[in-house]
Write a protein that holds these residues in place. Structure first.
Motif, mmCIF file in Angstrom:
data_model
loop_
_atom_site.group_PDB
_atom_site.id
_atom_site.type_symbol
_atom_site.label_atom_id
_atom_site.label_comp_id
_atom_site.label_asym_id
_atom_site.label_seq_id
_atom_site.Cartn_x
_atom_site.Cartn_y
_atom_site.Cartn_z
ATOM 1 N N GLY A 113 0.785 -1.232 0.000
ATOM 2 C CA GLY A 113 0.000 0.000 0.000
ATOM 3 C C GLY A 113 0.813 1.276 0.000
ATOM 4 O O GLY A 113 0.237 2.370 -0.091
ATOM 5 N N LEU A 114 2.135 1.148 0.099
ATOM 6 C CA LEU A 114 2.976 2.354 0.141
ATOM 7 C C LEU A 114 3.898 2.452 -1.065
ATOM 8 O O LEU A 114 4.639 3.433 -1.192
ATOM 9 N N GLY A 115 3.916 1.458 -1.906
ATOM 10 C CA GLY A 115 4.814 1.494 -3.047
ATOM 11 C C GLY A 115 6.257 1.342 -2.621
ATOM 12 O O GLY A 115 6.560 0.747 -1.579
ATOM 13 N N PHE A 131 7.613 6.745 -6.639
ATOM 14 C CA PHE A 131 6.685 5.707 -7.063
ATOM 15 C C PHE A 131 5.302 5.930 -6.490
ATOM 16 O O PHE A 131 5.128 6.451 -5.381
ATOM 17 N N GLY A 132 4.304 5.481 -7.241
ATOM 18 C CA GLY A 132 2.950 5.392 -6.718
ATOM 19 C C GLY A 132 2.814 4.180 -5.812
ATOM 20 O O GLY A 132 3.752 3.400 -5.626
ATOM 21 N N GLN A 133 1.602 4.035 -5.263
ATOM 22 C CA GLN A 133 1.359 2.996 -4.269
ATOM 23 C C GLN A 133 1.234 1.607 -4.888
ATOM 24 O O GLN A 133 1.296 0.604 -4.180
ATOM 25 N N GLY A 134 1.065 1.556 -6.193
ATOM 26 C CA GLY A 134 0.926 0.282 -6.867
ATOM 27 C C GLY A 134 -0.525 -0.109 -7.080
ATOM 28 O O GLY A 134 -1.402 0.239 -6.274
#
Lengths: 118, 112
Positions: free
Chosen positions: A40-42, B102-105
């Motif tokens: 959730g944080l990448g 980066f984004g959170q995915g």
């Protein structure tokens, strides 16, 4: 063989222990990075190095240190591990490298080290 | 400050269906934009990148992405998803200094 190699791939340790994660690369790149990944944080940047004599803190460097032993080697240390450092750690490289079409802005990642601190 | 937002944490699509993964960024200048894919137990692999020029960029594995400056977006698309596309996808923004945010995915699941 992988261009960016991380060792170990998995590690379980106890609170308070010192641990070192190692990264080596055969891409000939001058820049190396350490990230940690949490659900959730990448990916978040811990430290980065643009050459052997250059070390810079990333956004979450507290509790970590690094050593750039050579152009091809960049190690991450946890001096006294704590449970909230349980995460997946990635090393990455970028740079002019060897070959055609590479740019210093493209990062290449190792397979990661899964660290558990009990 | 630079930031990247991937609004969808998890997406499920049927095999053969089209896919769009969203990415929005905040950056003061023209960004460098990337999409990476992480398969289970693997590191991150670069799918595609945008530095300048044509705003529609093609990548590996049949993926493409479109840079829309007016919307601060760089959405990833694929016309027909395969079961092997199940993975986690990360959008990232960088600058000439070489660092990435980066984004959170977004985790992609593919239904048979």
């Amino acid at each position: 063989d992988a261009d960016v190699t991380q060792t170990p791939r998995n590690r379980i340790t106890k609170t308070g222990k010192r641990i070192m994660l190692e990264c080596s690369q055969t891409k000939g790149h001058d820049r190396m990075y350490w990230y940690r990944q949490d659900p959730g944080l990448g990916l978040r940047l811990i430290y980065y190095s643009f050459d052997v004599k250059d070390i810079n803190k990333g956004e979450i460097s507290d509790g970590y240190s690094v050593s750039r032993q050579a152009q091809a080697k960049f190690s991450l240390s946890l001096e006294s591990a704590i449970p909230n450092q349980t995460a997946l750690y990635f090393c990455a490289t970028s740079g002019e490298g060897i070959g055609v079409g590479l740019t210093k802005n493209i990062q290449y990642f190792g397979a990661g080290t899964r660290l558990s601190v009990l | 400050a630079q930031s990247v937002t991937q609004p969808d944490i998890h997406i499920t699509v049927s095999e053969g269906a089209s896919l769009e993964l969203r990415c929005n960024y905040s950056y003061g200048a023209t960004p460098y934009l990337f999409w990476y894919v992480q398969s289970p137990g693997q590191g991150l692999q670069l799918l595609l990148k945008y530095f300048s020029g044509d705003t529609l960029v093609q990548g590996i594995k049949g993926f493409e992405a479109e840079f829309k400056r007016s919307q601060s977006s760089f959405n990833l698309r694929k016309p027909s998803v395969h079961w092997s596309d199940a993975a986690e996808y990360f959008c990232a923004v960088g600058n000439q200094g070489g660092k990435l945010i980066f984004g959170q995915g977004t985790e992609l699941s593919v239904k048979p």
